[in-house]
Design an enzyme around this catalytic site. Structure first.
Site, PDB file in Angstrom:
ATOM      1  N   GLY A 132       0.825  -1.204   0.000  1.00 25.71           N
ATOM      2  CA  GLY A 132       0.000   0.000   0.000  1.00 25.71           C
ATOM      3  C   GLY A 132       0.864   1.261   0.000  1.00 25.71           C
ATOM      4  O   GLY A 132       2.102   1.186   0.058  1.00 25.71           O
ATOM      5  N   ASP A 133       0.190   2.407  -0.122  1.00 27.03           N
ATOM      6  CA  ASP A 133       0.868   3.713  -0.115  1.00 27.03           C
ATOM      7  C   ASP A 133       1.898   3.863  -1.224  1.00 27.03           C
ATOM      8  O   ASP A 133       2.911   4.536  -1.047  1.00 27.03           O
ATOM      9  CB  ASP A 133       1.559   3.969   1.252  1.00 27.03           C
ATOM     10  CG  ASP A 133       0.576   3.868   2.395  1.00 27.03           C
ATOM     11  OD1 ASP A 133      -0.562   4.306   2.219  1.00 27.03           O
ATOM     12  OD2 ASP A 133       0.955   3.335   3.461  1.00 27.03           O
TER      13      ASP A 133
ATOM     14  N   LYS B 257      -0.739   5.551  -5.695  1.00 24.99           N
ATOM     15  CA  LYS B 257      -1.685   5.212  -6.776  1.00 24.99           C
ATOM     16  C   LYS B 257      -2.479   6.425  -7.247  1.00 24.99           C
ATOM     17  O   LYS B 257      -2.801   6.552  -8.419  1.00 24.99           O
ATOM     18  CB  LYS B 257      -2.660   4.122  -6.297  1.00 24.99           C
ATOM     19  CG  LYS B 257      -1.982   2.794  -6.032  1.00 24.99           C
ATOM     20  CD  LYS B 257      -2.928   1.786  -5.429  1.00 24.99           C
ATOM     21  CE  LYS B 257      -3.228   1.961  -3.974  1.00 24.99           C
ATOM     22  NZ  LYS B 257      -2.140   1.728  -3.028  1.00 24.99           N
TER      23      LYS B 257
ATOM     24  N   LYS C 287      -1.812   9.465  -7.816  1.00 24.44           N
ATOM     25  CA  LYS C 287      -1.186  10.239  -8.891  1.00 24.44           C
ATOM     26  C   LYS C 287      -1.477   9.602 -10.259  1.00 24.44           C
ATOM     27  O   LYS C 287      -1.783  10.284 -11.222  1.00 24.44           O
ATOM     28  CB  LYS C 287       0.317  10.268  -8.632  1.00 24.44           C
ATOM     29  CG  LYS C 287       1.141  10.857  -9.737  1.00 24.44           C
ATOM     30  CD  LYS C 287       2.586  10.948  -9.289  1.00 24.44           C
ATOM     31  CE  LYS C 287       3.449  11.447 -10.436  1.00 24.44           C
ATOM     32  NZ  LYS C 287       4.673  12.070  -9.957  1.00 24.44           N
TER      33      LYS C 287
ATOM     34  N   GLY D 285      -5.944   5.972   1.336  1.00 23.62           N
ATOM     35  CA  GLY D 285      -5.751   7.421   1.316  1.00 23.62           C
ATOM     36  C   GLY D 285      -5.027   7.768   0.036  1.00 23.62           C
ATOM     37  O   GLY D 285      -3.859   7.453  -0.104  1.00 23.62           O
ATOM     38  N   HIS D 286      -5.747   8.326  -0.912  1.00 27.17           N
ATOM     39  CA  HIS D 286      -5.125   8.671  -2.192  1.00 27.17           C
ATOM     40  C   HIS D 286      -4.864  10.176  -2.233  1.00 27.17           C
ATOM     41  O   HIS D 286      -5.790  10.973  -2.125  1.00 27.17           O
ATOM     42  CB  HIS D 286      -6.032   8.273  -3.360  1.00 27.17           C
ATOM     43  CG  HIS D 286      -6.081   6.794  -3.568  1.00 27.17           C
ATOM     44  ND1 HIS D 286      -6.788   6.194  -4.576  1.00 27.17           N
ATOM     45  CD2 HIS D 286      -5.486   5.800  -2.892  1.00 27.17           C
ATOM     46  CE1 HIS D 286      -6.627   4.885  -4.496  1.00 27.17           C
ATOM     47  NE2 HIS D 286      -5.842   4.626  -3.472  1.00 27.17           N
TER      48      HIS D 286
ATOM     49  N   GLN E 168      -4.908  -0.151  -1.266  1.00 27.37           N
ATOM     50  CA  GLN E 168      -3.886  -0.938  -0.545  1.00 27.37           C
ATOM     51  C   GLN E 168      -2.912  -1.572  -1.553  1.00 27.37           C
ATOM     52  O   GLN E 168      -2.675  -0.975  -2.586  1.00 27.37           O
ATOM     53  CB  GLN E 168      -4.531  -2.003   0.363  1.00 27.37           C
ATOM     54  CG  GLN E 168      -5.239  -1.414   1.570  1.00 27.37           C
ATOM     55  CD  GLN E 168      -6.678  -1.024   1.308  1.00 27.37           C
ATOM     56  OE1 GLN E 168      -7.409  -1.779   0.701  1.00 27.37           O
ATOM     57  NE2 GLN E 168      -7.083   0.133   1.751  1.00 27.37           N
TER      58      GLN E 168
ATOM     59  N   THR F 171      -5.047  -6.679   4.872  1.00 28.98           N
ATOM     60  CA  THR F 171      -6.359  -6.065   4.979  1.00 28.98           C
ATOM     61  C   THR F 171      -7.402  -7.151   4.699  1.00 28.98           C
ATOM     62  O   THR F 171      -7.062  -8.296   4.436  1.00 28.98           O
ATOM     63  CB  THR F 171      -6.480  -4.828   4.058  1.00 28.98           C
ATOM     64  OG1 THR F 171      -7.667  -4.113   4.397  1.00 28.98           O
ATOM     65  CG2 THR F 171      -6.488  -5.199   2.581  1.00 28.98           C
TER      66      THR F 171
ATOM     67  N   THR G  79      -3.831   8.290   5.858  1.00 25.26           N
ATOM     68  CA  THR G  79      -5.078   8.063   6.580  1.00 25.26           C
ATOM     69  C   THR G  79      -4.893   8.256   8.082  1.00 25.26           C
ATOM     70  O   THR G  79      -5.702   8.894   8.740  1.00 25.26           O
ATOM     71  CB  THR G  79      -5.604   6.636   6.281  1.00 25.26           C
ATOM     72  OG1 THR G  79      -5.813   6.540   4.877  1.00 25.26           O
ATOM     73  CG2 THR G  79      -6.909   6.348   7.002  1.00 25.26           C
TER      74      THR G  79
ATOM     75  N   GLY H  49       8.140   8.074 -11.606  1.00 21.56           N
ATOM     76  CA  GLY H  49       7.766   9.303 -10.892  1.00 21.56           C
ATOM     77  C   GLY H  49       9.018   9.981 -10.366  1.00 21.56           C
ATOM     78  O   GLY H  49       9.846   9.357  -9.695  1.00 21.56           O
TER      79      GLY H  49
HETATM   80  P1  IMP Z   1      -7.270  -2.436   7.806  1.00 22.43           P
HETATM   81  O1  IMP Z   1      -7.352  -2.405   6.311  1.00 22.43           O
HETATM   82  O2  IMP Z   1      -7.613  -1.114   8.437  1.00 22.43           O
HETATM   83  O3  IMP Z   1      -8.044  -3.578   8.403  1.00 22.43           O
HETATM   84  O4  IMP Z   1      -5.741  -2.682   8.231  1.00 22.43           O
HETATM   85  C1  IMP Z   1      -5.072  -3.908   7.938  1.00 22.43           C
HETATM   86  C2  IMP Z   1      -3.628  -3.653   7.516  1.00 22.43           C
HETATM   87  O5  IMP Z   1      -3.617  -3.012   6.247  1.00 22.43           O
HETATM   88  C3  IMP Z   1      -2.855  -2.733   8.453  1.00 22.43           C
HETATM   89  O6  IMP Z   1      -1.500  -3.122   8.460  1.00 22.43           O
HETATM   90  C4  IMP Z   1      -2.984  -1.373   7.786  1.00 22.43           C
HETATM   91  O7  IMP Z   1      -1.948  -0.483   8.139  1.00 22.43           O
HETATM   92  C5  IMP Z   1      -2.888  -1.791   6.326  1.00 22.43           C
HETATM   93  N1  IMP Z   1      -3.545  -0.832   5.425  1.00 22.43           N
HETATM   94  C6  IMP Z   1      -4.859  -0.651   5.225  1.00 22.43           C
HETATM   95  N2  IMP Z   1      -5.072   0.299   4.308  1.00 22.43           N
HETATM   96  C7  IMP Z   1      -3.872   0.714   3.911  1.00 22.43           C
HETATM   97  C8  IMP Z   1      -3.440   1.669   2.940  1.00 22.43           C
HETATM   98  O8  IMP Z   1      -4.210   2.311   2.228  1.00 22.43           O
HETATM   99  N3  IMP Z   1      -2.084   1.805   2.820  1.00 22.43           N
HETATM  100  C9  IMP Z   1      -1.202   1.082   3.535  1.00 22.43           C
HETATM  101  N4  IMP Z   1      -1.577   0.176   4.435  1.00 22.43           N
HETATM  102  C10 IMP Z   1      -2.886  -0.005   4.608  1.00 22.43           C
END
Ligand code: IMP
Length: 422
Positions: free
Chosen positions: A13-14, A17, A19, A41-42, A219, A234, A295, A409
């Protein structure tokens, strides 16, 4: 012939995306989010202004495109209402025709959010979730006690769901004691209701009618519920199959699958991270890359580029090309490393990406080391403008990951990218 492209995060994740969705949205008629919720969080830039969206597809800012929240997403109506207002304030208020929310998408209620927080605080090994109620809402769905958006906007169905849930003492306590959030929740319904429709059918129709559809993942592949680093994942399918299962369409319609990755790796939350770095190098990279969660604002863990994990992500998604973000962050490093294999103290060199978090936590990465470059690269306009050491580094990522880099990028603004090696 349908044009269906998918854009997926292929690390934890992070990856940046937002952009690329923003960039690709220009060439698409419909942008579809297919999983996750406001745990994402985009970050996008509108007229040089930074805007973070958690739930709305980034395409809502693109005039002439339709945005869809499909059946695979979990929706917090309070957040949806707030985001509709947020983009409305900058002149992009969606209409029922430009923002479609699936009747099949499941609803995050204040009870789900409270459950997520409670579970994280009570378990002996926390996952480090975003505490947005994501996991508990998907659990309700799997347990067949969930509330869909279609039911939320139908008063009779909502009442009957609330009375069936009243048998659960925890739910009842949340409903009685967390009045402020439940009131906000119920008050959000009229604002979101006009958007709730059979959105997945609309996506299939768009595909059938040769409109250009972009599937926007949230993610990253290593957080996929089934294929990621379980249990530190997730609760949805973040890989390409997640889109097919959520929306329901002919998989043969997919044309291109873009994988979004950083030129290094970050992770928030708990779980194994073989190439993680610590100490001064971590502070340096986190600072240069501004690696704090969009986020939750948590500092992100940072590490060297992991080509073993990338090979795996490329295989499980069928990635055609990588969009490699944030190469500019690595300028001024004296040297850079890429993990090209994993060695396990008992099992030796591993032939594949480990299937358990325990093994992944024990591996030692085998690194190739590369020379760094000192020049800032944000004004490069082609691959050949990059310092030779940066070119070598990108080429190594391609070779060790088994995938071509389509774009690179080199800065945060939408226009800050160059094509990959020709
Ligand atoms: P949840 O999605 O809130 O249930 O979190 C589960 C795991 O996914 C945790 O380690 C979060 O930090 C990670 N996670 C969820 N959404 C994101 C994201 O958009 N970016 C990075 N990590 C994420």
């Amino acid at each position: 012939m349908a044009t269906v492209n998918a854009l997926l995060g292929v690390q934890w994740g992070d990856e940046g995306k937002g952009k690329w969705v923003d960039f690709l949205a220009r060439d698409h008629d419909m942008i579809v989010r297919f999983q996750g919720g406001n745990n994402a969080g985009h970050t996008i830039y509108v007229d040089e202004q930074k805007l973070v969206l958690h739930l709305l597809p980034s395409g809502v800012l693109q005039p002439g495109t339709q945005s869809v929240i499909s059946a695979g997403v979990v929706v917090d109506p309070i957040v949806l209402q707030a985001e509709i207002e947020k983009v409305g304030k900058i002149g992009h208020r969606p209409t029922p025709d430009t923002l479609l929310v699936s009747e099949r998408a499941h609803v995050i209620t204040p009870w789900h959010v409270a459950t997520d927080c409670r579970q994280e605080n009570e378990v002996s090994v926390p996952i480090g979730t975003t505490k947005r109620g994501i996991g508990p809402t998907y659990s309700s769905r799997v347990n067949r006690i969930g509330l869909t958006m279609g039911h939320l906007v139908n008063k009779d169905h909502l009442d009957s769901w609330l009375s069936s849930m009243a048998k659960d003492s925890g739910f009842q306590r949340s409903f009685n004691e967390d009045r402020e959030n439940w009131e906000k929740f119920l008050a959000a319904i009229p604002a979101v209701a006009p958007h709730v429709t059979d959105a997945d059918h609309a996506v299939r129709e768009a595909m059938r009618n040769d409109r250009r559809v972009l599937l926007e993942g949230a993610q990253g592949s290593l957080l996929d519920l089934g294929l990621g680093t379980y249990p530190f994942v997730t609760s949805s399918a973040t890989t390409v199959g997640g889109a097919i299962a959520a929306i329901g369409f002919d998989p043969r319609w997919i044309s291109s699958i873009y994988g979004i990755a950083k030129a290094y790796v970050t992770r928030v939350g708990e779980g194994p991270f073989p190439t993680e770095i610590f100490g001064e190098s971590l502070e340096w990279l986190r600072g240069r890359g501004n690696e704090y969660g969009a986020t939750t604002n948590r500092p992100r863990r940072c590490g060297w580029f992991d080509a073993v994990a990338m090979r795996y992500a490329v295989q499980i998604n069928g990635i055609d090309q990588l969009m490699l973000n944030k190469l500019d962050v690595l300028s001024q490093a004296s040297e850079l490393k890429i993990a090209v294999a994993y060695r396990h103290p008992q099992l030796g060199q591993l032939p594949t990406f480990p299937t358990t978090s325990e093994i992944l936590a024990e591996v030692e990465p085998v690194y190739e080391t590369f020379e760094g470059w000192q020049e800032e690269i944000s004004s490069a306009s082609s691959f050949s403008d990059l310092p030779p050491a940066a070119q070598t580094y990108c080429q190594a990522i391609e070779e060790f990951s088994g995938v071509k880099i389509g774009k690179i990028g080199i800065g945060p603004r939408p226009q800050d990218f160059i094509p990959g090696r020709s």
